[in-house]
Design a protein around this motif. Structure first.
Motif, PDB file in Angstrom:
ATOM      1  N   ARG A  18      49.802  57.704  14.553  1.00  0.00           N
ATOM      2  CA  ARG A  18      49.244  58.823  15.315  1.00  0.00           C
ATOM      3  C   ARG A  18      48.854  59.951  14.365  1.00  0.00           C
ATOM      4  O   ARG A  18      47.777  60.562  14.517  1.00  0.00           O
ATOM      5  N   ASP A  24      45.091  54.445  19.846  1.00  0.00           N
ATOM      6  CA  ASP A  24      46.117  53.559  20.408  1.00  0.00           C
ATOM      7  C   ASP A  24      47.208  53.260  19.378  1.00  0.00           C
ATOM      8  O   ASP A  24      47.547  52.098  19.107  1.00  0.00           O
ATOM      9  N   ALA A  25      47.762  54.324  18.820  1.00  0.00           N
ATOM     10  CA  ALA A  25      48.782  54.170  17.784  1.00  0.00           C
ATOM     11  C   ALA A  25      49.985  53.381  18.296  1.00  0.00           C
ATOM     12  O   ALA A  25      50.523  52.525  17.583  1.00  0.00           O
TER      13      ALA A  25
END
Length: 283
Positions: A18, A24-25
């Protein structure tokens, strides 16, 4: 002293991704953790309270570092699911995308015994069609020897090597002179215009093979080459199916009509964008 639990390490991996700006970590962290542990992603919850083994921790650390540099997850773990099957993926081939399943779905509505896949890459289109049609045989062409090696490996892994012929060359030039009679010709060719390349996501622009993304110029050169040769290679009643960029339906359809083919309205992908053009020889 034991290391962090799987749950704690997973949270740390997601936080690192992130911080690196990765989309979409959390989802990517789960895929990387599952790969590090050698389990399916849906099994991570069961492993959550357990300490993360040292070997898995090392693998996860390297994977998170690579993903933070925006290398695609499929290249890091070496595989991608496509049409319910696992395909090996490397930096020599495109990462199979969900929108390409629109092309496969349309192709499976066609009758075919012989199929030709132009620019086969990982082989995901050709091999999926052969797997879904056990009586069919197919040929995949690609200008890249490295890509063909990946396709050959996927063919072997899927038990399809005996029905898949792979030839190196540029579009139809890879085929023996005069060979035709294909019931179905499919292609997901490079179609990104040169001016659009700098705006691509870094996962695509910096890590996927440029030759498979863009032919340069207006992005339409591959369609020009395919349109010029398709009619002579199709069997009577055969079909040509091409994946296109969302704004290219009119231009590609016009090329195919100019080449003497009958063209159907473009088919949309799951997002409602034009994605597949179908053409046939005249009756």
């Amino acid at each position: 002293m034991s290391g962090p639990t799987v749950t704690a390490a997973l949270a740390a991996a997601a936080a690192a991704l992130r911080a690196a700006g990765v989309p979409d970590a959390a989802g990517d962290a789960r895929r990387l953790m599952a790969d590090a542990l050698g389990v399916a992603p849906d099994r991570l919850t069961l492993a959550g309270p357990e300490p993360l083994p040292e070997a898995a921790a090392v693998r996860l650390s390297l994977s998170v570092r690579a993903r933070a540099a925006r290398r695609p997850v499929a290249q890091i773990i070496g595989r991608r699911a496509f049409w319910g099957r696992e395909f090996r993926v490397t930096s020599d081939v495109l990462d199979p995308r969900p929108e390409t399943e629109t092309l496969v779905a349309a192709a499976l509505h066609q009758p075919f015994g012989r199929v030709l896949d132009l620019g086969t890459g990982s082989g995901c289109i050709l091999l999926t069609l052969l797997a879904e049609r056990p009586g069919a045989r197919g040929t995949g062409t690609d200008i890249s020897a490295a890509a063909l090696a990946v396709a050959a490996d996927n063919a072997t892994r899927l038990g399809l090597a005996a029905r898949a012929r792979l030839l190196q060359g540029d579009w139809f030039a890879a085929l023996p002179p005069g060979e035709g009679g294909f019931d179905l010709i499919v292609s997901n060719p490079p179609y990104i215009a040169a001016a659009e390349m700098p705006d691509l996501a870094p996962e695509v622009r910096d890590w996927e093979p440029a030759v498979a993304l863009s032919p340069g110029g207006d992005g339409l050169d591959a369609y020009r080459a395919i349109a010029a040769g398709a009619r002579d290679r199709l069997a009577p009643g055969g079909a040509l199916l091409l994946e296109i960029g969302p704004s290219q339906a009119a231009a590609v359809s016009a090329m195919l009509r100019d080449a003497g083919l009958a063209v159907a309205p473009a088919l949309p992908d799951m997002d409602g964008r034009d994605r597949v053009v179908t053409a046939r020889p005249p009756a």
